[in-house]
Design an enzyme around this catalytic site. Structure first.
Site, PDB file in Angstrom:
ATOM      1  CB  THR A 194      -0.989  -0.027   1.184  1.00 35.93           C
ATOM      2  OG1 THR A 194      -1.947   1.021   1.031  1.00 35.93           O
ATOM      3  CG2 THR A 194      -0.288   0.135   2.523  1.00 35.93           C
ATOM      4  CG  ASN A 195      -0.436   4.687  -1.383  1.00 38.85           C
ATOM      5  OD1 ASN A 195      -1.156   5.354  -0.643  1.00 38.85           O
ATOM      6  ND2 ASN A 195      -0.884   4.162  -2.515  1.00 38.85           N
ATOM      7  NE  ARG A 196       4.307   8.322   4.891  1.00 41.63           N
ATOM      8  CZ  ARG A 196       4.945   9.483   4.946  1.00 41.63           C
ATOM      9  NH1 ARG A 196       5.881   9.758   4.051  1.00 41.63           N
ATOM     10  NH2 ARG A 196       4.647  10.373   5.863  1.00 41.63           N
ATOM     11  CB  SER A 197      -2.954   7.847   0.296  1.00 46.63           C
ATOM     12  OG  SER A 197      -4.229   8.438   0.293  1.00 46.63           O
ATOM     13  CB  ALA A 248      -2.581   7.445  -3.277  1.00 48.13           C
TER      14      ALA A 248
END
Ligand code: C5P
Length: 409
Positions: free
Chosen positions: A216-219, A282
Site C-alpha cells: 500500500t502507500n501512505r495516503s 493514491a
C-alpha cells in the site's frame, strides 16, 4: 471544532424540548457556534427542568429565549420574539424534540414560544425526535412525523439503544457529528452543486500478497474525504469510492474498495454520466503478479516479488462513452512538481489537476494540512499555501462548480 464555511454567519434557531437528551443539545449548540453559526436557542418549559438557559447562553454567547411574552434581543430583526427568531433565520432545528412538541407542530398548535415560532418561521425545519419507551414507534407519533415530513421538514432519525429508563429501543438523540452532518445537508440544499452527481475517490489502494499481507502507500484518505464533504456542502449528491476507514460524511454514498482493480471497476460504473469525477485516491501503479493462496512462509534466503502493472484509471475514464463532464486529478510529486503535473494534466485528459509536493514535512500525507497548486486545462495556476485539507477542498469544489455549472475553469 474547525470553522465550517457553510455554517459561517448562518443564523440557526435551535429549539430544545423536555427530554433528558437536552444535555446533548448543549454540545450541539457549542459546536455549531465554534463552527461559525449564530445560534439562537429557545427552550420549552419542560426543557428547563433538565438544564438551565444559562448553559446555552454560555456556549452560544447569545440570548436564550424561554418566554412567549418577552421581547427579543435588539440584535434580532424585530422586538416580537416569536417573529424575530424565525425572521431571516437560515434554519430551524428542533433537537431533541419530544412526542408532545411533534404533535403540537403537526396540529399547528401555538401555545408556547417554540410552537408559535415554528408557525411563524419561513425557513426549513430539521427535527430530531428523542423519546423513551415505545413513544417513537407509537402510531400517533409516527403519523405526526409523517405530517411534518410531508410539509417539507427533514427528519433526523433517532438511534436505537439504551434509554434513561433502562429500556432498549429506537428513540435516542444521535451524536453531535451526526446532527451537524444533517444540518449541513439541509443548509446545502440550495448550493451551487444542487442536483449534480459528483464521484470522489479517496485513500491508498491495497494490493494483496497473500491472505495477510498487502502493498500500500501512505495516503490517509483525508483530502478525498474533505473533497467529498465540500461537495456535499455545495449541495451535490456524492458517491465516495474509498479504501480508507474514516468516518463517511453524512449524506455521501460510500462504495468500499481495496485494490486498484476494484477501484477501477467502481469508478467506471459510478462515474458514467456523472457531473464530475475527482480522483483523489493514491492508486498503486503495481500489484503482486500472483497472490499466494496461503501465507508466504519465511525461508533463509531473500524473497523476490514479481510486480504487474495496474490499469491507469484516468486513462480508462478518458476513453469512456459517458465520460463525466469534468475530471479532476491529483499529482503527488517529490520533484519537478509543476512540470510533472502539467504533463499529467494533458496526458490524462484532465480539466483540473491538484499538484502537491509530498517532500514537505509539515503538510501532505496523513497530515490535516496540505499545500497545493491547482492547474487548469486553460493554463490557469492557483497556488494555495499551507491550509487545512477542508479549506483546500473548498477551493477545489469552487473550481469544480465553475467548470460544471458555468462551463469554464
Ligand atoms: O500516480 P499518478 O501520479 O499518475 O496519479 C495522478 C492521478 O492519476 C491521480 O488523480 C490518481 O488518482 C490517478 N491514477 C489513476 N490510475 C492509476 C494511478 C493514478 O487514475 N493507476
Amino acid at each position: 471544532m474547525e470553522p465550517i464555511a457553510l455554517l459561517k454567519d448562518k443564523r440557526i434557531v435551535l429549539g430544545v424540548t423536555g427530554s433528558i437528551a437536552v444535555y446533548k443539545a448543549i454540545d450541539l449548540a457549542s459546536k455549531l457556534t465554534q463552527a461559525g453559526a449564530l445560534v439562537d436557542v429557545m427552550m420549552t418549559e419542560a426543557a428547563q427542568q433538565f438544564v438551565t438557559p444559562l448553559a446555552f447562553q454560555a456556549v452560544t454567547g447569545r440570548a436564550v429565549y424561554t418566554d412567549m411574552w418577552a421581547s427579543a434581543d435588539s440584535a434580532l430583526p424585530t422586538h416580537i420574539a416569536h417573529v424575530a427568531l424565525g425572521e431571516g433565520a437560515d434554519l430551524l432545528v428542533i433537537a431533541p424534540m419530544t412526542a408532545n412538541s411533534i404533535a403540537k407542530l403537526a396540529q399547528g398548535l401555538a401555545d408556547d414560544l417554540l410552537s408559535v415560532t415554528a408557525l411563524a418561521a419561513r425557513c426549513p425545519l430539521v427535527f430530531a425526535p428523542a423519546m423513551d419507551g415505545g413513544m417513537y414507534s407509537h402510531p400517533a407519533t409516527q403519523a405526526n412525523i409523517t405530517t411534518l415530513i410531508e410539509r417539507g421538514a427533514t427528519l433526523i432519525e433517532p438511534d436505537e439503544g439504551r434509554f434513561a429508563s433502562g429500556l432498549v429501543g429506537k428513540g435516542r438523540l444521535p451524536d453531535t457529528p451526526t446532527l451537524i452532518g444533517q444540518i449541513r445537508r439541509a443548509l446545502a440544499r440550495s448550493g451551487p452543486l444542487a442536483g449534480k452527481r459528483i464521484v470522489v475517490t479517496a485513500g491508498g489502494t491495497r494490493e494483496p500478497l497473500d491472505p495477510v499481507r498487502y502493498l500500500t502507500n501512505r495516503s490517509s484518505g483525508k483530502q478525498g474525504y474533505a473533497v467529498a464533504q465540500a461537495a456535499l456542502d455545495a449541495g451535490a449528491e456524492v458517491v465516495l469510492i474509498s479504501s480508507a476507514s474514516l468516518q463517511t460524511p453524512i449524506g455521501a454514498q460510500l462504495v468500499a474498495v481495496d485494490t486498484a482493480q476494484s477501484l477501477h471497476d467502481a469508478v467506471l460504473e459510478h462515474s458514467a454520466g456523472a457531473d464530475a469525477l475527482v480522483m483523489t485516491a493514491a492508486v498503486a501503479d503495481y500489484r503482486p503478479a500472483t497472490q499466494a493462496q496461503q501465507k508466504i512462509k519465511k525461508s533463509d534466503g531473500d524473497l523476490s516479488l514479481q510486480l504487474a502493472r495496474n490499469p491507469d484509471i484516468l486513462l480508462a475514464v478518458k476513453e469512456m462513452a459517458q465520460r463525466p463532464k469534468a475530471v479532476v486529478g491529483f499529482a503527488a510529486e517529490s520533484e519537478n512538481l509543476l512540470a510533472n503535473a502539467q504533463d499529467k494534466l494533458v496526458r490524462k485528459g484532465l480539466d483540473l489537476l491538484v499538484a502537491n509536493d509530498i517532500s514537505a514535512t509539515d503538510a501532505g500525507f496523513a497530515s490535516d494540512y496540505n499545500r497545493v497548486t491547482l492547474l487548469g486545462r486553460d493554463g490557469s495556476q492557483t497556488a494555495i499555501d499551507r491550509s487545512s485539507k477542508s479549506a483546500i477542498a473548498e477551493v477545489i469544489v469552487e473550481h469544480l462548480s465553475s467548470l460544471i455549472v458555468k462551463g469554464s475553469a
